[in-house]
Write an enzyme that holds these catalytic residues in place. Structure first.
Site, PDB file in Angstrom:
ATOM      1  N   HIS A 282     -27.451 -15.795  52.909  1.00  0.00           N
ATOM      2  CA  HIS A 282     -26.887 -15.068  54.046  1.00  0.00           C
ATOM      3  C   HIS A 282     -27.141 -13.577  53.978  1.00  0.00           C
ATOM      4  CE1 HIS A 282     -25.527 -18.977  55.148  1.00  0.00           C
ATOM      5  NE2 HIS A 282     -25.541 -18.488  56.365  1.00  0.00           N
TER       6      HIS A 282
ATOM      7  N   ARG B 208     -29.537 -23.710  48.778  1.00  0.00           N
ATOM      8  CA  ARG B 208     -30.133 -22.531  49.424  1.00  0.00           C
ATOM      9  C   ARG B 208     -29.614 -21.217  48.850  1.00  0.00           C
ATOM     10  NH1 ARG B 208     -27.771 -22.732  55.545  1.00  0.00           N
ATOM     11  NH2 ARG B 208     -28.216 -20.532  55.647  1.00  0.00           N
TER      12      ARG B 208
ATOM     13  N   CYS C 231     -33.358 -23.012  65.337  1.00  0.00           N
ATOM     14  CA  CYS C 231     -32.643 -21.744  65.139  1.00  0.00           C
ATOM     15  C   CYS C 231     -32.558 -21.355  63.672  1.00  0.00           C
ATOM     16  CB  CYS C 231     -31.265 -21.789  65.775  1.00  0.00           C
ATOM     17  SG  CYS C 231     -30.169 -23.012  65.044  1.00  0.00           S
TER      18      CYS C 231
ATOM     19  N   ARG D 264     -22.365 -21.672  68.387  1.00  0.00           N
ATOM     20  CA  ARG D 264     -22.073 -22.721  67.412  1.00  0.00           C
ATOM     21  C   ARG D 264     -20.606 -22.602  67.010  1.00  0.00           C
ATOM     22  NH1 ARG D 264     -25.335 -22.703  61.980  1.00  0.00           N
ATOM     23  NH2 ARG D 264     -23.952 -20.982  61.461  1.00  0.00           N
TER      24      ARG D 264
ATOM     25  N   ARG E 148     -23.542 -17.394  65.499  1.00  0.00           N
ATOM     26  CA  ARG E 148     -22.828 -17.917  64.330  1.00  0.00           C
ATOM     27  C   ARG E 148     -21.397 -17.391  64.373  1.00  0.00           C
ATOM     28  NH1 ARG E 148     -28.147 -16.841  61.593  1.00  0.00           N
ATOM     29  NH2 ARG E 148     -28.731 -18.737  60.475  1.00  0.00           N
TER      30      ARG E 148
ATOM     31  N   GLU F  64     -29.515 -30.523  61.210  1.00  0.00           N
ATOM     32  CA  GLU F  64     -29.738 -29.844  59.933  1.00  0.00           C
ATOM     33  C   GLU F  64     -29.422 -30.738  58.745  1.00  0.00           C
ATOM     34  OE1 GLU F  64     -27.297 -26.309  59.682  1.00  0.00           O
ATOM     35  OE2 GLU F  64     -25.567 -27.288  60.571  1.00  0.00           O
TER      36      GLU F  64
ATOM     37  N   ASN G 109     -32.814 -24.136  57.869  1.00  0.00           N
ATOM     38  CA  ASN G 109     -32.339 -23.622  56.572  1.00  0.00           C
ATOM     39  C   ASN G 109     -31.635 -24.738  55.807  1.00  0.00           C
ATOM     40  OD1 ASN G 109     -33.133 -21.223  57.734  1.00  0.00           O
ATOM     41  ND2 ASN G 109     -31.060 -20.553  58.210  1.00  0.00           N
ATOM     42  N   ASP G 110     -30.671 -25.357  56.475  1.00  0.00           N
ATOM     43  CA  ASP G 110     -29.959 -26.445  55.806  1.00  0.00           C
ATOM     44  C   ASP G 110     -30.810 -27.707  55.732  1.00  0.00           C
ATOM     45  OD1 ASP G 110     -27.443 -25.539  54.847  1.00  0.00           O
ATOM     46  OD2 ASP G 110     -26.866 -25.172  56.922  1.00  0.00           O
TER      47      ASP G 110
HETATM   48  C1  PEP Z   1     -29.613 -23.459  59.528  1.00  0.00           C
HETATM   49  O1  PEP Z   1     -29.015 -24.132  58.690  1.00  0.00           O
HETATM   50  O2  PEP Z   1     -30.856 -23.470  59.643  1.00  0.00           O
HETATM   51  C2  PEP Z   1     -28.899 -22.582  60.458  1.00  0.00           C
HETATM   52  C3  PEP Z   1     -29.517 -22.031  61.468  1.00  0.00           C
HETATM   53  O3  PEP Z   1     -27.579 -22.343  60.222  1.00  0.00           O
HETATM   54  P1  PEP Z   1     -27.013 -21.474  58.998  1.00  0.00           P
HETATM   55  O4  PEP Z   1     -28.143 -20.699  58.410  1.00  0.00           O
HETATM   56  O5  PEP Z   1     -25.965 -20.583  59.582  1.00  0.00           O
HETATM   57  O6  PEP Z   1     -26.451 -22.506  58.092  1.00  0.00           O
HETATM   58 MG    MG Z   2     -26.919 -24.465  58.777  1.00  0.00          MG
END
Ligand code: PEP
Ligand code: MG
Length: 571
Positions: A198, A459, A496, A336, A300, A425, A448-449
């Site tokens: 993050h 991650r 996203c 979201r 977010r 995800e 990402n997830d």
């Molecule tokens: C993701 O997981 O790709 C996502 C966009 O959400 P976050 O990064 O907030 O988990």
């Molecule tokens: Mg995510």
């Protein structure tokens, strides 16, 4: 080379080039400001020569810490201010001071006595649970600052500085990143961290060039000038003026090319691909709203409440959402619902410690256990949408099954919101996307997830950056499966995750069939340029080339080798 093959470098030479991972685009040049690590008391600190003097020193140390935190609070925005003021109050706590003074009077060294008193309170706070247990990290921060004050060494954390600088740290906590002054932080460099940590996301959001996983970052002497390239991940120590000028020239060339592109995203042959912003609050919304992009693909909402102690009321939330929606006029805004838990813990939405938080009751799973939180949020979103006339669409994080998707959609509609969607995800949702998306109106790939869960790689663990690379063939296959499902269900599917902001990977995603790309607003222009130089068929060929590759590196190389030269010239 993969992270595990890179050697840790500790010496600096003028012009020396080091390789990290670029996570927020752009270049920066400036002096290093080192974020000081927490301070521990010396191993065998001697007993104080004069106990009363030591007791007075301890009192002054706590008072100085409180004053410094209050002063810092004056210079930051709302949420950060509240955190800092609450922490300052802890430093003024009379019983904490008494406990530390009792220590020195009993013959314990002052730094050790402060540290022991703090740990005593940590145990008490943890036993009290709830609100108190959640203050433990702040309490330890006060302790570390007071120990530093007693020892007369620099306070831990981001020091005060007045000229634009490069902030260098082992790693930065999301709250620490959020409190950085955009005007003074030219760049961010960390020794740890990863592509989708993050800190990386917040840096991109704030438009600050950033490099993570830089060997020897914390050994760079404060004040050394470094050049940071947030695209390539290269950091040059004490660069020679020619390189600084070269970087400047490249910045200008790229800026000119990017400034020449505008309007909605579309491929060379006119296929429309909406280019959207990822945002995390009102400040981001104001910045993104002023830019040439088609709306928001990911708001977010949990970022707004990272430091909230208690659940925000419907009225409080409505006000925040109204201020977020306003800058976008009639453009779409995908919101979201709270994605609390794991890497984004919220104090008011915490179900207690779990063995594996990333696999635990996070995201929509937490909403299912605390439906009143979800309903309050949906009610506030609906109210803010009515007040502003905004085109609001709501999606749920961490959906794995059709039942979850249907449960969420029902609640969204019941609250008077017209469109419900889900993040794709979790591999289960990607593999069964035709059914999952069948239960809602749209989907958005959280790569990402999806990378984290596909590759079984945390991650948050910077050392696993190579596994978390969204170019990993298995991740591409997972995305392709989701895109196929979206086509079967006849539902639009966007992306996203951070991958959407990589111009080369964006082409692959379009080739796989996604219809929108959402990213940090600063990444939109390069992706728009990438699209204008490729047809849909080009994108499909690039996607096929990427999926034919055996490794992540080969996939990227294959796409790079076939991409349009006009794009390569500005990367
Ligand atoms: C993701 O997981 O790709 C996502 C966009 O959400 P976050 O990064 O907030 O988990
Ligand atoms: Mg995510």
């Amino acid at each position: 080379p993969p992270t595990w093959m890179r050697s840790e470098m500790t010496t600096q030479h003028a012009g020396e080039v080091r390789q990290g991972i670029g996570v927020s685009p752009g270049t920066a040049y400036g002096p290093v400001v080192q974020v000081a690590p927490p301070v521990q008391p010396p191993q065998d600190e001697p007993a104080p020569a004069d106990a009363e003097q030591a007791a007075a020193d301890v009192a002054r140390a706590f008072a100085d810490v409180a004053a410094a935190l209050d002063a810092k609070a004056e210079h930051v925005v709302d949420t950060a201010q509240a955190i800092l003021k609450a922490t300052a109050m802890m430093a003024r706590d009379k019983s904490l001071l008494k406990a530390a003074q009792a220590g020195v009077r009993a013959g314990v060294g002052p730094a050790t006595a402060v540290s022991a008193a703090v740990e005593e309170f940590v145990v008490k706070f943890e036993a009290l649970g709830g609100y108190f247990a959640e203050r433990v990290a702040d309490l330890r921060d006060v302790g570390s600052r007071a120990v530093a004050a007693v020892l007369g060494v620099p306070a831990p954390g981001v020091p005060d500085f007045t000229v634009p600088s490069i902030v260098v740290a082992e790693d930065l906590a999301p709250a620490e990143t959020a409190t950085l002054d955009r005007a003074l932080v030219a760049g961010i460099v960390t020794r740890a961290g990863g592509r989708t940590s993050h800190t990386a996301i917040l840096a991109a959001q704030m438009g600050i060039p950033a490099v993570v996983q830089l060997p020897g970052a914390t050994q760079l002497p404060p004040g050394t000038f470094i050049a940071v390239d947030g695209d390539t991940g290269e950091v040059v120590v004490a660069p020679d003026p020619a390189l600084v000028a070269e970087q400047q020239a490249r910045r200008e060339r790229r800026a000119a090319a990017l400034a020449g592109s505008s309007g909605p995203g579309r491929t060379k042959d006119g296929l429309e691909i909406a280019l959207l912003a990822n945002i995390g609050g009102v400040e981001d919304a104001v910045l993104a709203g002023a830019q040439d992009l088609e709306g928001v693909g990911l708001f977010r909402t949990e970022f707004v409440f990272l430091s909230a102690e208690t659940a925000p009321t419907v009225a409080e939330q409505t006000e925040v959402y109204r201020r977020v929606f306003e800058p976008f006029g009639g453009r779409r805004i995908v919101v979201r619902t709270l994605d609390a838990g794991a890497d984004k813990p919220l104090r008011f939405a915490d179900l207690g410690p779990e063995e594996n938080p990333a696999l635990g009751r996070r995201g929509l799973r937490l909403s299912a256990e605390r439906p009143e939180l979800l309903d309050a949020q949906l009610e506030a979103l609906a109210a803010a949408a009515r007040q502003t006339g905004a085109d609001v669409r709501v999606m749920a994080p961490m959906v794995a099954t059709v039942e979850e998707a249907a449960w969420f959609a029902r609640r969204v509609y019941e609250n008077g919101l017209p469109r419900a969607g889900v993040m794709i995800e979790v591999p289960a949702a990607a593999l069964r996307a035709s059914h999952v998306l069948g239960a809602v109106d749209f989907g958005s790939l959280g790569t990402n997830d999806l990378a984290q869960y596909t590759m079984a790689a945390d991650r948050m663990q910077g050392e696993l950056a190579d596994l978390l690379d969204p170019w990993q063939p298995a991740v591409l296959d997972m995305i392709a499966a989701a895109a196929d499902g979206g086509r079967t269900a006849g539902k639009p599917l966007g992306v996203c995750g951070e991958s959407a902001g990589d111009p080369l990977l964006a082409l692959v995603l379009v080739g796989l069939g996604v219809s929108s790309l959402s990213m940090a607003p600063g990444k939109v222009p390069a992706v728009r340029v990438a699209l204008t130089h490729h047809t849909q068929l080009d994108c499909q060929r690039l996607a096929a080339a990427a999926r034919d590759a055996a490794t992540a590196v080969e996939a990227r190389d294959a796409v790079r080798a076939s991409a349009a030269p006009e794009l390569l010239a500005i990367l």
